[in-house]
Design a protein around this motif. Structure first.
Motif, PDB file in Angstrom:
ATOM      1  N   VAL A 156      41.429  65.458  22.346  1.00 22.43           N
ATOM      2  CA  VAL A 156      42.151  64.763  23.410  1.00 22.43           C
ATOM      3  C   VAL A 156      41.138  64.004  24.260  1.00 22.43           C
ATOM      4  O   VAL A 156      40.268  64.617  24.893  1.00 22.43           O
ATOM      5  CB  VAL A 156      42.961  65.749  24.271  1.00 22.43           C
ATOM      6  CG1 VAL A 156      43.758  64.996  25.335  1.00 22.43           C
ATOM      7  CG2 VAL A 156      43.898  66.583  23.388  1.00 22.43           C
ATOM      8  N   VAL A 157      41.243  62.684  24.272  1.00 24.45           N
ATOM      9  CA  VAL A 157      40.314  61.825  25.004  1.00 24.45           C
ATOM     10  C   VAL A 157      41.103  61.050  26.050  1.00 24.45           C
ATOM     11  O   VAL A 157      41.995  60.266  25.715  1.00 24.45           O
ATOM     12  CB  VAL A 157      39.574  60.862  24.060  1.00 24.45           C
ATOM     13  CG1 VAL A 157      38.687  59.896  24.849  1.00 24.45           C
ATOM     14  CG2 VAL A 157      38.732  61.651  23.048  1.00 24.45           C
ATOM     15  N   ALA A 158      40.783  61.293  27.310  1.00 26.75           N
ATOM     16  CA  ALA A 158      41.470  60.638  28.425  1.00 26.75           C
ATOM     17  C   ALA A 158      40.640  59.462  28.919  1.00 26.75           C
ATOM     18  O   ALA A 158      39.423  59.573  29.071  1.00 26.75           O
ATOM     19  CB  ALA A 158      41.698  61.631  29.560  1.00 26.75           C
ATOM     20  N   ILE A 159      41.296  58.337  29.179  1.00 28.65           N
ATOM     21  CA  ILE A 159      40.625  57.132  29.653  1.00 28.65           C
ATOM     22  C   ILE A 159      41.081  56.827  31.082  1.00 28.65           C
ATOM     23  O   ILE A 159      42.276  56.680  31.349  1.00 28.65           O
ATOM     24  CB  ILE A 159      40.911  55.931  28.732  1.00 28.65           C
ATOM     25  CG1 ILE A 159      40.516  56.252  27.287  1.00 28.65           C
ATOM     26  CG2 ILE A 159      40.178  54.692  29.250  1.00 28.65           C
ATOM     27  CD1 ILE A 159      39.041  56.583  27.085  1.00 28.65           C
ATOM     28  N   HIS A 160      40.093  56.717  31.966  1.00 32.57           N
ATOM     29  CA  HIS A 160      40.326  56.393  33.374  1.00 32.57           C
ATOM     30  C   HIS A 160      39.325  55.329  33.809  1.00 32.57           C
ATOM     31  O   HIS A 160      38.403  54.986  33.066  1.00 32.57           O
ATOM     32  CB  HIS A 160      40.140  57.641  34.250  1.00 32.57           C
ATOM     33  CG  HIS A 160      41.211  58.670  34.084  1.00 32.57           C
ATOM     34  ND1 HIS A 160      42.138  58.946  35.061  1.00 32.57           N
ATOM     35  CD2 HIS A 160      41.508  59.498  33.048  1.00 32.57           C
ATOM     36  CE1 HIS A 160      42.953  59.904  34.640  1.00 32.57           C
ATOM     37  NE2 HIS A 160      42.596  60.251  33.414  1.00 32.57           N
ATOM     38  N   SER A 161      39.512  54.833  35.033  1.00 32.97           N
ATOM     39  CA  SER A 161      38.501  53.972  35.631  1.00 32.97           C
ATOM     40  C   SER A 161      38.347  54.347  37.094  1.00 32.97           C
ATOM     41  O   SER A 161      39.231  54.969  37.694  1.00 32.97           O
ATOM     42  CB  SER A 161      38.870  52.490  35.478  1.00 32.97           C
ATOM     43  OG  SER A 161      39.965  52.135  36.307  1.00 32.97           O
ATOM     44  N   PHE A 162      37.194  53.971  37.677  1.00 32.03           N
ATOM     45  CA  PHE A 162      36.940  54.301  39.082  1.00 32.03           C
ATOM     46  C   PHE A 162      36.440  53.072  39.820  1.00 32.03           C
ATOM     47  O   PHE A 162      35.818  52.179  39.239  1.00 32.03           O
ATOM     48  CB  PHE A 162      35.961  55.468  39.214  1.00 32.03           C
ATOM     49  CG  PHE A 162      34.566  55.198  38.704  1.00 32.03           C
ATOM     50  CD1 PHE A 162      33.553  54.782  39.563  1.00 32.03           C
ATOM     51  CD2 PHE A 162      34.244  55.396  37.368  1.00 32.03           C
ATOM     52  CE1 PHE A 162      32.265  54.559  39.109  1.00 32.03           C
ATOM     53  CE2 PHE A 162      32.954  55.175  36.892  1.00 32.03           C
ATOM     54  CZ  PHE A 162      31.961  54.751  37.765  1.00 32.03           C
ATOM     55  N   THR A 163      36.716  53.047  41.114  1.00 30.98           N
ATOM     56  CA  THR A 163      36.297  51.925  41.937  1.00 30.98           C
ATOM     57  C   THR A 163      34.806  52.030  42.254  1.00 30.98           C
ATOM     58  O   THR A 163      34.280  53.137  42.405  1.00 30.98           O
ATOM     59  CB  THR A 163      37.125  51.875  43.238  1.00 30.98           C
ATOM     60  OG1 THR A 163      36.798  50.697  43.965  1.00 30.98           O
ATOM     61  CG2 THR A 163      36.873  53.076  44.123  1.00 30.98           C
ATOM     62  N   PRO A 164      34.099  50.896  42.360  1.00 29.13           N
ATOM     63  CA  PRO A 164      32.665  50.951  42.649  1.00 29.13           C
ATOM     64  C   PRO A 164      32.330  51.574  43.996  1.00 29.13           C
ATOM     65  O   PRO A 164      31.219  52.076  44.176  1.00 29.13           O
ATOM     66  CB  PRO A 164      32.234  49.480  42.616  1.00 29.13           C
ATOM     67  CG  PRO A 164      33.256  48.797  41.768  1.00 29.13           C
ATOM     68  CD  PRO A 164      34.539  49.531  42.031  1.00 29.13           C
ATOM     69  N   GLN A 165      33.292  51.575  44.936  1.00 26.47           N
ATOM     70  CA  GLN A 165      33.005  52.126  46.260  1.00 26.47           C
ATOM     71  C   GLN A 165      34.307  52.441  46.980  1.00 26.47           C
ATOM     72  O   GLN A 165      35.194  51.594  47.084  1.00 26.47           O
ATOM     73  CB  GLN A 165      32.190  51.121  47.081  1.00 26.47           C
ATOM     74  CG  GLN A 165      31.730  51.656  48.428  1.00 26.47           C
ATOM     75  CD  GLN A 165      30.792  50.700  49.142  1.00 26.47           C
ATOM     76  OE1 GLN A 165      30.682  49.526  48.770  1.00 26.47           O
ATOM     77  NE2 GLN A 165      30.099  51.178  50.164  1.00 26.47           N
ATOM     78  N   LEU A 166      34.431  53.662  47.461  1.00 24.59           N
ATOM     79  CA  LEU A 166      35.541  54.033  48.325  1.00 24.59           C
ATOM     80  C   LEU A 166      35.241  53.579  49.746  1.00 24.59           C
ATOM     81  O   LEU A 166      34.074  53.451  50.138  1.00 24.59           O
ATOM     82  CB  LEU A 166      35.762  55.549  48.307  1.00 24.59           C
ATOM     83  CG  LEU A 166      36.323  56.142  47.013  1.00 24.59           C
ATOM     84  CD1 LEU A 166      36.244  57.666  47.057  1.00 24.59           C
ATOM     85  CD2 LEU A 166      37.760  55.693  46.770  1.00 24.59           C
ATOM     86  N   ALA A 167      36.285  53.353  50.522  1.00 28.03           N
ATOM     87  CA  ALA A 167      36.102  52.884  51.893  1.00 28.03           C
ATOM     88  C   ALA A 167      35.236  53.859  52.688  1.00 28.03           C
ATOM     89  O   ALA A 167      35.497  55.063  52.718  1.00 28.03           O
ATOM     90  CB  ALA A 167      37.462  52.728  52.573  1.00 28.03           C
ATOM     91  N   GLY A 168      34.165  53.330  53.310  1.00 30.15           N
ATOM     92  CA  GLY A 168      33.299  54.145  54.140  1.00 30.15           C
ATOM     93  C   GLY A 168      32.363  55.058  53.395  1.00 30.15           C
ATOM     94  O   GLY A 168      31.675  55.883  54.005  1.00 30.15           O
TER      95      GLY A 168
END
Length: 255
Positions: free
Chosen positions: A140-152
């Motif tokens: 089971v391989v899950a694919i996600h992405s993340f933002t380069p920077q969260l606020a603050g």
């Protein structure tokens, strides 16, 4: 195969790979009306995992795996949370208030679980169970992405994060090594830890001893079709080689 709250890829005959994309869309179902977020907010990471759907479909095409992808925004309900998680339906996310979720009570929460959350997870279970029914062990391989920077918060240096439970590293450990050998900045359980009790990977793979990994790609790298295809191309040969290892074809048993 599109459904009201998920879409599926059948996969090639005899495949053992099940890909999941919990946050594949920023769509808000019509029956909910205006959820109150601006178009800019709906386009960013609080509403979906930017680029994750394209990477998932690219991997399914290259590897012949089955796939299940959510088609409802994580702002409506988050498939990557346990049903009792307080962030299952968010009222605020990365400093953006969600007006349409302010009045979500227990009844509406239960309705959204039944309408959008449970069918998605049932579809993932069906893909996993189909492989098990053949007497084989799915990965089971899950694919996600993340933002380069969260606020603050400080900028995130990783280009890709590999999330796992710290115990069954059959896919995660060699995948990190392979990506680092190519020069990528790779996070080991970054930018998030790989274990949230009851999350999607825990539910479908970890609790069942199935080989698994969650791959987080930084979303500025996959914000367009070219980036999504490029990252599917980066990841596919590594996953193919790792999944071919006989050790990955068995259930995990702790030492």
């Amino acid at each position: 195969m599109p459904q009201d709250c998920y879409e599926t890829v059948k996969g090639a005959p005899g495949h053992r790979l099940v890909l999941t994309c919990d946050h594949g869309s920023n769509r808000v179902p019509e029956e909910l009306g205006d959820i109150g977020l601006s178009a800019d907010d709906m386009a960013r990471h609080i509403a979906w995992d930017v680029g994750a759907r394209g990477v998932t479909l690219g991997l399914a095409r290259r590897l012949g795996g089955a796939a299940v992808l959510s088609t409802v925004s994580r702002i409506v309900i988050d498939p990557n949370r346990a049903e009792n998680d307080p962030t299952l339906v968010r009222r605020i996310y990365d400093r953006s208030v969600v007006p349409g979720n302010r009045g979500v009570d227990a009844a509406e929460r239960a309705r959204r679980i039944a309408a959008y959350y449970a069918p998605y997870h049932a579809a993932v279970d069906a893909k996993v169970d189909a492989v098990l029914a053949r007497g084989e062990v799915p990965s089971v391989v899950a694919i996600h992405s993340f933002t380069p920077q969260l606020a603050g918060r400080p900028p995130r240096p990783w280009e890709v994060g590999i999330l796992w439970d710290g115990t069954d590293g059959r896919i995660a450990v060699p995948l990190m090594a392979r990506l680092r050998a190519e020069g990528w900045c790779v996070g080991d359980n970054e930018p998030y830890p790989g274990t949230y009790g009851g999350d999607s990977q825990d539910r479908h793979a970890m609790q069942r001893g199935l080989p698994n990994v969650l791959i987080e790609v930084r979303n500025d790298l996959i914000s367009d079709a070219a980036g999504q295809e490029a990252w599917a191309g980066h990841l596919a040969p590594h996953l193919a080689a790792i999944l071919a290892d006989p050790a990955v074809g068995r259930r995990f048993e702790a030492a």
